[in-house]
Motif scaffolding. Structure first.
Motif, PDB file in Angstrom:
ATOM      1  N   SER A 122      51.402 -36.910 -97.940  1.00 36.09           N
ATOM      2  CA  SER A 122      51.876 -37.768 -96.857  1.00 36.09           C
ATOM      3  C   SER A 122      53.402 -37.780 -96.732  1.00 36.09           C
ATOM      4  N   GLU A 123      54.115 -37.360 -97.778  1.00 47.32           N
ATOM      5  CA  GLU A 123      55.576 -37.378 -97.751  1.00 47.32           C
ATOM      6  C   GLU A 123      56.185 -36.048 -97.330  1.00 47.32           C
ATOM      7  N   MET A 124      55.376 -34.990 -97.234  1.00 48.25           N
ATOM      8  CA  MET A 124      55.930 -33.653 -97.075  1.00 48.25           C
ATOM      9  C   MET A 124      56.469 -33.366 -95.673  1.00 48.25           C
ATOM     10  N   ASP A 125      55.858 -33.928 -94.633  1.00 47.69           N
ATOM     11  CA  ASP A 125      56.347 -33.660 -93.278  1.00 47.69           C
ATOM     12  C   ASP A 125      57.787 -34.134 -93.101  1.00 47.69           C
ATOM     13  N   ALA A 126      58.091 -35.311 -93.616  1.00 38.78           N
ATOM     14  CA  ALA A 126      59.445 -35.846 -93.481  1.00 38.78           C
ATOM     15  C   ALA A 126      60.454 -34.984 -94.239  1.00 38.78           C
ATOM     16  N   LEU A 127      60.062 -34.478 -95.395  1.00 42.20           N
ATOM     17  CA  LEU A 127      60.957 -33.609 -96.156  1.00 42.20           C
ATOM     18  C   LEU A 127      61.134 -32.260 -95.467  1.00 42.20           C
ATOM     19  N   TRP A 128      60.042 -31.723 -94.915  1.00 43.65           N
ATOM     20  CA  TRP A 128      60.121 -30.448 -94.196  1.00 43.65           C
ATOM     21  C   TRP A 128      61.058 -30.560 -93.002  1.00 43.65           C
ATOM     22  N   ALA A 129      61.052 -31.679 -92.335  1.00 38.24           N
ATOM     23  CA  ALA A 129      61.900 -31.866 -91.159  1.00 38.24           C
ATOM     24  C   ALA A 129      63.379 -31.793 -91.509  1.00 38.24           C
ATOM     25  N   LYS A 130      63.731 -32.070 -92.770  1.00 38.68           N
ATOM     26  CA  LYS A 130      65.135 -32.052 -93.197  1.00 38.68           C
ATOM     27  C   LYS A 130      65.591 -30.664 -93.642  1.00 38.68           C
ATOM     28  N   GLU A 131      64.661 -29.722 -93.778  1.00 38.52           N
ATOM     29  CA  GLU A 131      65.031 -28.391 -94.258  1.00 38.52           C
ATOM     30  C   GLU A 131      65.869 -27.657 -93.205  1.00 38.52           C
ATOM     31  N   ASP A 132      66.796 -26.819 -93.688  1.00 38.73           N
ATOM     32  CA  ASP A 132      67.560 -26.001 -92.749  1.00 38.73           C
ATOM     33  C   ASP A 132      66.730 -24.780 -92.353  1.00 38.73           C
ATOM     34  N   LEU A 133      67.216 -24.060 -91.358  1.00 37.63           N
ATOM     35  CA  LEU A 133      66.448 -22.951 -90.793  1.00 37.63           C
ATOM     36  C   LEU A 133      66.146 -21.846 -91.807  1.00 37.63           C
ATOM     37  N   PRO A 134      67.108 -21.409 -92.638  1.00 40.61           N
ATOM     38  CA  PRO A 134      66.771 -20.373 -93.621  1.00 40.61           C
ATOM     39  C   PRO A 134      65.641 -20.776 -94.566  1.00 40.61           C
ATOM     40  N   ALA A 135      65.637 -22.045 -94.987  1.00 42.67           N
ATOM     41  CA  ALA A 135      64.584 -22.503 -95.895  1.00 42.67           C
ATOM     42  C   ALA A 135      63.223 -22.472 -95.208  1.00 42.67           C
TER      43      ALA A 135
END
Length: 218
Positions: A122-135
């Motif tokens: 449940s926490e992963m979408d919010a963390l994914w949204a913060k990733e930069d484009l290369p990641a």
């Protein structure tokens, strides 16, 4: 010039080790894009493996966490044996004459006897949204640890990037994307400066869930 020696001192350590850790991270991280930490895991093939990864922050319950993918060796190590250790090297510096930097103190922070716990889905979408484009591209294109042909990998990367830029569609979070938090039995803080013998403060987790702090010899 005569040599001198002094003993470093960690003055007035707080009751909670996370409070001291937050202060050091904030001070050491000024002007830096990220903080690195060294993660050691137990590996079936090599015994112990360590690698330097990016510190992502603290979980909602104040545990250090980081992000990885389930296909990586470090993730597979933690799935097989959740015991791990983490080390931070945090030199604290100040600007001299607005240009050069002078190191004030160097700190080493270790999380010893830590148990890794995978973060909830449940926490992963919010963390994914913060990733930069290369990641985000790496999460889809690069098969970690596998031999590759560079030109083929570059073609895959460029094709993925061009499609993303031309369509404007958001990059979906892959199912492999995950995170782990680390629950230590002991926090170890070491402070030292030039011409000093280091001081250490340890926080040892007690059976009642509270931390006992003490100075220990280096």
């Amino acid at each position: 010039m005569a040599q001198t020696s002094a003993l470093a001192k960690i003055s007035d350590p707080p009751i909670d080790p996370v409070q001291l850790f937050k202060h050091l991270i904030e001070t050491a991280g000024q002007g830096k894009p990220f903080i690195e930490m060294n993660l050691a895991t137990i590996d079936e093939e090599f015994g112990v493996l360590n690698r330097t990864v990016v510190y992502r922050g603290l979980s909602s319950d104040n545990h250090v966490f980081y992000i990885t993918h389930r296909y990586t060796r470090n993730c597979k190590n933690l799935q097989a044996n959740p015991k791990a250790c983490l080390t931070f090297y945090l030199p604290l510096v100040k600007n001299v004459d607005g240009m050069d930097k002078e190191t004030l103190d160097s700190w080493q922070v270790r999380l010893i006897g830590a148990t890794a716990v995978e973060l909830p889905e449940s926490e992963m979408d919010a963390l994914w949204a913060k990733e930069d484009l290369p990641a985000k591209i790496r999460g889809h294109v690069f098969p970690c640890g596998e031999p590759v042909d560079y030109e083929q990998q570059k073609a895959k990367h460029d094709g993925f990037l061009n499609e993303h830029l031309s369509t404007g569609r958001a990059i979906e979070r892959p199912a492999t994307y995950t995170g782990w938090k680390f629950q230590p039995q002991l926090w170890d803080f070491l402070k030292v400066g030039q011409g000093q013998i280091a001081d250490r403060v340890q926080y040892r987790l007690q059976s009642n869930g509270k931390w006992q702090s003490m100075h220990v010899a280096t």
